[in-house]
Design a protein around this motif. Structure first.
Motif, PDB file in Angstrom:
ATOM      1  N   ILE A 175      30.762  48.135  88.781  1.00 34.45           N
ATOM      2  CA  ILE A 175      30.376  49.459  89.274  1.00 34.45           C
ATOM      3  C   ILE A 175      30.428  49.571  90.798  1.00 34.45           C
ATOM      4  N   GLY A 176      30.762  48.489  91.499  1.00 34.39           N
ATOM      5  CA  GLY A 176      30.940  48.539  92.943  1.00 34.39           C
ATOM      6  C   GLY A 176      29.650  48.351  93.722  1.00 34.39           C
ATOM      7  N   ARG A 177      29.803  48.225  95.035  1.00 33.51           N
ATOM      8  CA  ARG A 177      28.650  48.026  95.922  1.00 33.51           C
ATOM      9  C   ARG A 177      27.993  49.346  96.305  1.00 33.51           C
ATOM     10  N   GLY A 178      28.670  50.428  96.080  1.00 36.55           N
ATOM     11  CA  GLY A 178      28.167  51.735  96.479  1.00 36.55           C
ATOM     12  C   GLY A 178      28.973  52.293  97.636  1.00 36.55           C
ATOM     13  N   ILE A 179      29.037  53.619  97.715  1.00 38.52           N
ATOM     14  CA  ILE A 179      29.836  54.267  98.761  1.00 38.52           C
ATOM     15  C   ILE A 179      29.260  53.933 100.138  1.00 38.52           C
TER      16      ILE A 179
ATOM     17  N   PHE B  88      29.004  50.933 101.334  1.00 40.16           N
ATOM     18  CA  PHE B  88      28.493  49.556 101.354  1.00 40.16           C
ATOM     19  C   PHE B  88      29.649  48.568 101.207  1.00 40.16           C
TER      20      PHE B  88
ATOM     21  N   GLU C 102      33.798  49.325  96.796  1.00 38.05           N
ATOM     22  CA  GLU C 102      32.735  50.330  96.841  1.00 38.05           C
ATOM     23  C   GLU C 102      32.491  51.000  95.490  1.00 38.05           C
ATOM     24  N   TRP C 103      33.526  51.199  94.701  1.00 35.67           N
ATOM     25  CA  TRP C 103      33.417  51.937  93.436  1.00 35.67           C
ATOM     26  C   TRP C 103      33.554  51.045  92.206  1.00 35.67           C
TER      27      TRP C 103
END
Length: 226
Positions: free
Chosen positions: A107-111, A113, A134-135
């Protein structure tokens, strides 16, 4: 014999042009993309599988020749076969790309990050690696699905076109976007040697983005058969 010469002459001519482009520009990506698009259009026009087979063989032979003649091609192929042979030097980009992809997970590290900017020129060649960090895998698959949907709609436009010219133009433009996406995504995830083309609609670069939107405009016009 004459028929075979006439049939295969355009393929050899385009292959020679692609090699000249490689020699003059030291750019594996543009020559590969043009030749692959040409073979795809030839297949769309004739439905002859032998053209695809000959095209793949010629492309492989061209890469083999280039490997021994040009350092830049040798570097790309060596880095593809074993990127960890020089992870802090010649293979730094692809190694950091693989680390970024692994770091992204499902699911990624986050937008905003993660550390995608560790990869040199990440905004151009390696934007897909930054997106996955990120995603995550879900974001990467979503981008591939969107590009695949674009290509399929373009090929549908080609199939429904009223004239041969419109059909081949729509098919060629669609295949160019599809093949360009395969070349760069394959390079970023180490499925193919890195070619250095841009990822359509995502990579930084005004000229690339302009051409992609011209392609969109042409396909929209071609889909309107009224």
């Amino acid at each position: 014999g004459d028929l075979n010469k006439q049939t295969f002459a355009p393929i050899f001519a385009m292959w020679g042009f692609s090699l000249l482009l490689l020699i003059s520009q030291r750019d594996l990506g543009t020559g590969s993309l043009l030749f692959a698009s040409f073979i795809a259009m030839l297949y769309l026009a004739t439905a002859q599988k032998r053209f695809v087979i000959v095209g793949i063989l010629l492309m492989g032979f061209g890469i083999l020749i280039s490997y021994y003649l040009f350092d830049v091609v040798r570097l790309r192929v060596d880095s593809w076969i074993d990127p960890f042979i020089d992870p802090s030097g010649r293979s730094f980009q692809i190694v950091q790309s693989l680390i970024a992809i692994a770091n992204g997970g499902l699911i990624g590290r986050g937008i905003g990050f993660g550390s995608p900017t560790v990869i040199p020129v990440v905004h151009s060649d390696f934007v897909f690696a930054a997106l996955i960090e990120e995603w995550g895998l879900i974001g990467g698959v979503a981008v591939i699905a969107a590009l695949a949907a674009f290509v399929m709609r373009g090929l549908r436009t080609a199939a429904l076109a009223t004239t041969t010219y419109r059909s081949l133009l729509a098919g060629g433009l669609s295949m160019m976007i599809g093949l360009q996406s395969i070349l760069i995504i394959g390079g970023v995830i180490k499925a193919l040697p890195l070619t250095g083309v841009t990822l359509p609609f995502m990579s930084y670069g005004g000229s690339s983005l302009l051409i992609n939107f011209i392609i969109v405009g042409l396909l929209l016009k071609l889909s309107d058969n009224s």
